[in-house]
Design a protein around this motif. Structure first.
Motif, PDB file in Angstrom:
ATOM      1  N   PRO A  17      64.977  32.112  49.509  1.00 51.33           N
ATOM      2  CA  PRO A  17      65.579  31.783  50.809  1.00 51.33           C
ATOM      3  C   PRO A  17      66.706  30.759  50.671  1.00 51.33           C
ATOM      4  O   PRO A  17      67.776  30.928  51.257  1.00 51.33           O
ATOM      5  N   ALA A  18      66.457  29.698  49.872  1.00 50.24           N
ATOM      6  CA  ALA A  18      67.497  28.681  49.681  1.00 50.24           C
ATOM      7  C   ALA A  18      68.694  29.261  48.931  1.00 50.24           C
ATOM      8  O   ALA A  18      69.838  28.890  49.180  1.00 50.24           O
ATOM      9  N   VAL A  20      69.751  32.384  49.140  1.00 43.21           N
ATOM     10  CA  VAL A  20      70.500  33.195  50.111  1.00 43.21           C
ATOM     11  C   VAL A  20      71.381  32.303  50.990  1.00 43.21           C
ATOM     12  O   VAL A  20      72.478  32.676  51.392  1.00 43.21           O
ATOM     13  N   ASN A  21      70.905  31.096  51.256  1.00 39.30           N
ATOM     14  CA  ASN A  21      71.650  30.177  52.128  1.00 39.30           C
ATOM     15  C   ASN A  21      72.646  29.309  51.383  1.00 39.30           C
ATOM     16  O   ASN A  21      73.265  28.444  51.986  1.00 39.30           O
ATOM     17  N   VAL A  44      64.038  42.920  44.988  1.00 39.73           N
ATOM     18  CA  VAL A  44      63.541  43.418  46.275  1.00 39.73           C
ATOM     19  C   VAL A  44      63.346  42.247  47.241  1.00 39.73           C
ATOM     20  O   VAL A  44      63.711  42.324  48.422  1.00 39.73           O
ATOM     21  N   GLU A  45      62.779  41.168  46.705  1.00 43.94           N
ATOM     22  CA  GLU A  45      62.569  39.985  47.545  1.00 43.94           C
ATOM     23  C   GLU A  45      63.897  39.458  48.085  1.00 43.94           C
ATOM     24  O   GLU A  45      64.012  39.079  49.258  1.00 43.94           O
ATOM     25  N   ALA A  47      66.585  41.155  48.609  1.00 43.56           N
ATOM     26  CA  ALA A  47      67.053  42.081  49.648  1.00 43.56           C
ATOM     27  C   ALA A  47      66.320  41.831  50.961  1.00 43.56           C
ATOM     28  O   ALA A  47      66.915  41.880  52.046  1.00 43.56           O
ATOM     29  N   ASN A  48      65.031  41.502  50.864  1.00 43.03           N
ATOM     30  CA  ASN A  48      64.253  41.210  52.072  1.00 43.03           C
ATOM     31  C   ASN A  48      64.786  39.958  52.779  1.00 43.03           C
ATOM     32  O   ASN A  48      64.948  39.937  53.995  1.00 43.03           O
ATOM     33  N   TRP A  49      65.058  38.930  51.993  1.00 40.35           N
ATOM     34  CA  TRP A  49      65.559  37.684  52.604  1.00 40.35           C
ATOM     35  C   TRP A  49      66.961  37.881  53.161  1.00 40.35           C
ATOM     36  O   TRP A  49      67.325  37.301  54.186  1.00 40.35           O
ATOM     37  N   ALA A  51      67.954  40.577  54.448  1.00 37.54           N
ATOM     38  CA  ALA A  51      67.748  41.289  55.723  1.00 37.54           C
ATOM     39  C   ALA A  51      67.387  40.300  56.832  1.00 37.54           C
ATOM     40  O   ALA A  51      67.856  40.421  57.972  1.00 37.54           O
ATOM     41  N   VAL A  52      66.559  39.301  56.474  1.00 37.22           N
ATOM     42  CA  VAL A  52      66.202  38.271  57.469  1.00 37.22           C
ATOM     43  C   VAL A  52      67.456  37.523  57.896  1.00 37.22           C
ATOM     44  O   VAL A  52      67.694  37.283  59.086  1.00 37.22           O
ATOM     45  N   LYS A  53      68.277  37.160  56.912  1.00 46.24           N
ATOM     46  CA  LYS A  53      69.503  36.426  57.217  1.00 46.24           C
ATOM     47  C   LYS A  53      70.411  37.252  58.114  1.00 46.24           C
ATOM     48  O   LYS A  53      70.992  36.736  59.079  1.00 46.24           O
ATOM     49  N   GLU A  54      70.500  38.519  57.813  1.00 45.08           N
ATOM     50  CA  GLU A  54      71.351  39.414  58.605  1.00 45.08           C
ATOM     51  C   GLU A  54      70.843  39.490  60.054  1.00 45.08           C
ATOM     52  O   GLU A  54      71.632  39.438  60.996  1.00 45.08           O
TER      53      GLU A  54
END
Lengths: 338, 198
Positions: A17-18, A20-21, A44-45, A47-49, A51-54
């Motif tokens: 998560p960090a 991605v940010n 995969v993880e 890509a999941n995060w 998607a959350v950000k998006e």
């Protein structure tokens, strides 16, 4: 999950998560990048995060803007609050400021430089006005009986000394001492019932506001001491008119003791209680008055002789120290105000 | 519109661009223009944050006004220990919580929290990568306010976990777990939708 995996092959799931940010430091970010190249699970993880950000970004993008009137309404509220607190005490100044505010409201395109200068000019006036408002607000909050009790004690002292002078041949010095006793007790009453939960009807209100309790207490001290000094000055003028002599000379007799006893009583009332403080002050004042004049030749009690009956620098310094002590003893900002 | 006007003013006066902390110092001295400028810079972030806490547009605007009045009054208390945006969000959060509590509007849907899958499930249980954008956005709108706010602050405002924790007045560990839970809640909402379709 990652405990059995060697350090260099450890998954970076928790960092994603960090990552991605863009909140990871350079070293961690490069470690994550290196790991992602060869780890399908973490890809995969990621890509999941993402998607959350998006989803969060989409929601943010779909958020409407607030209406253009928000700032105008904010200024109206700020102006209303400021004018409500100023209009009563500073009619002229508040009118000037209201005019200034209107100018600011209507011509927000005026140069920021001019407004800065105005803000600077207003800053000391604001502070003074606030101090005055706090000062004035204390008058109705002070324990009402102080006003009446002080006036009555002073009047009683004056009547007593006048009647004593008519009935007996007491010397002027003795009568002056009795008068000083009463005036000093007036000061003590003021100090003892100035501040505190047991006697203070406005205490709860005081500690529920963000105003510093020290400032409140200091303002009250100035108000009550000023009132008591005024009473004592009137009594002294009457006394001087009846018996002759210098008014200033008489004032010097009570000024120091009054300030000292008021500070002492304030400090004691905070520590122990108002009644105890007042009793202490009366005992001190009686001890230093009566052994010299009466008690020593009526009954032979070895009472200590205190030298309070004069305005000496030492007495004023002691009074200041007591006041400073009282000021630091009470918290600057009570818990209720937070 | 207002932001445009402000840009025009700063162009006319050829003032150097002041950072957020500098603006707060000027607000503390009573400079109204500085508050307008700070608002222009952060209005979208603040309003979007408040709208995560309440769907009521009018109430969110009211809370935004409360926040700005509070900023005007307490700009002096900014100590620079966090970023200005973190500080502003913290004020907005306090104003919102006070008002919502007074009006008895719940902030957290507890039933939704209880319905979450257990945290030790496989990552596949909260897989979101293949979900259509529109579906995901719809699920996001249905999330509990506590999840929406934490996702907005971390993924859109890109605050660090530490800054998010400061703004929301919660421990950093809670921010981390809330971010993970928010993702699982998103997945749970999508699953629920699929179940109802069948």
């Amino acid at each position: 999950m990652t405990a059995q995996i060697p350090e260099d092959r450890a998954h970076v799931v928790e960092l994603l998560p960090a990552y991605v940010n863009g909140q990871l430091d350079a070293a961690s970010a490069s470690r994550v990048r290196a790991h992602l190249v060869s780890c399908a699970t973490c890809q995969v993880e990621l890509a999941n995060w993402e998607a959350v950000k998006e989803a969060a970004r989409q929601a943010f993008a779909a958020t409407p803007l607030p209406s253009a009137q928000v700032m105008n309404q904010v200024w109206e509220r700020i102006d209303a609050a400021e004018q409500a607190s100023e209009v009563w005490s500073w009619p002229l100044l508040s009118r000037v400021q209201a005019a200034g505010s209107r100018l600011l409201m209507s011509g927000r395109e005026r140069t920021a430089l001019a407004r800065n200068r105005q803000a600077w000019l207003h800053a000391p006036a604001r502070a003074l006005r606030r101090l005055w408002l706090v000062f004035r607000a204390q008058i109705p909050l002070i324990y009402k009986s102080i006003w009446i009790a002080s006036a009555l004690v002073c009047l009683f002292g004056l009547i007593l000394t006048v009647s004593m002078a008519q009935r007996s041949a007491e010397t002027k010095g003795t009568i002056a001492d009795i008068m000083v006793l009463f005036i000093a007790v007036v000061g003590a009453v003021g100090g003892a019932f100035l501040y505190g939960s047991s006697v203070d009807p406005g205490f709860e209100l005081t500690i529920a506001t963000p105003t510093s309790a020290r400032l409140v207490m200091l303002c009250r001290m100035v108000i009550v001491l000023g009132y008591n000094m005024l009473l004592a000055l009137v009594a002294s003028a009457v006394f001087a008119a009846l018996y002759g002599g210098s008014l200033w000379g008489f004032v010097q007799l009570w000024l120091g003791p009054m300030i000292f006893l008021a500070s002492l009583c304030l400090a004691l009332s905070l520590f122990v209680g108002s009644t105890f403080a007042l009793l202490c002050a009366i005992v001190i004042e009686v001890l230093q008055t009566f052994p010299q004049r009466f008690v020593s030749h009526l009954v032979n009690i070895p009472l200590p002789t205190l030298d309070l009956n004069a305005t000496s620098p030492a007495l004023l310094i002691a009074a200041l120290l007591l006041l400073a002590f009282a000021l630091f003893y009470i918290p600057r900002q009570p818990r209720l105000a937070s | 519109m207002e932001a445009f006007a402000l840009q025009r003013v700063s162009w006319l006066t050829t003032e150097p661009v002041v950072d957020d902390a500098g603006l707060l110092k000027r607000i503390a001295r009573g400079d109204r223009h500085a508050l307008s400028e700070l608002y222009a810079r952060h209005q979208q972030a603040l309003f979007a944050y408040l709208l995560q806490l309440t769907p009521d547009y009018g109430l969110a605007e009211e809370l935004l006004q409360d926040t700005l009045v509070a900023v005007w009054k307490s700009a002096r208390s900014f100590e620079g220990r966090s970023s200005v945006l973190t500080w502003l969000i913290g004020i907005a959060r306090r104003q919102a919580h006070n008002t919502l509590r007074q009006r008895k509007i719940p902030l957290v849907d507890l039933t939704e929290l209880e319905c979450l899958p257990a945290p030790d499930l496989e990552p596949e249980a909260s897989a979101l990568a293949g979900v259509a954008r529109e579906e995901l956005a719809q699920a996001f709108r249905q999330l509990a306010p506590v999840y929406r706010e934490v996702l907005l602050l971390t993924f859109v405002q890109e605050l660090s976990y530490q800054e998010t924790a400061t703004a929301l007045a919660i421990p950093v560990g809670t921010v981390k777990s809330r971010v993970s839970n928010a993702r699982r809640a998103l997945r749970a909402l999508l699953d629920l939708k699929e179940d109802t379709k069948r």
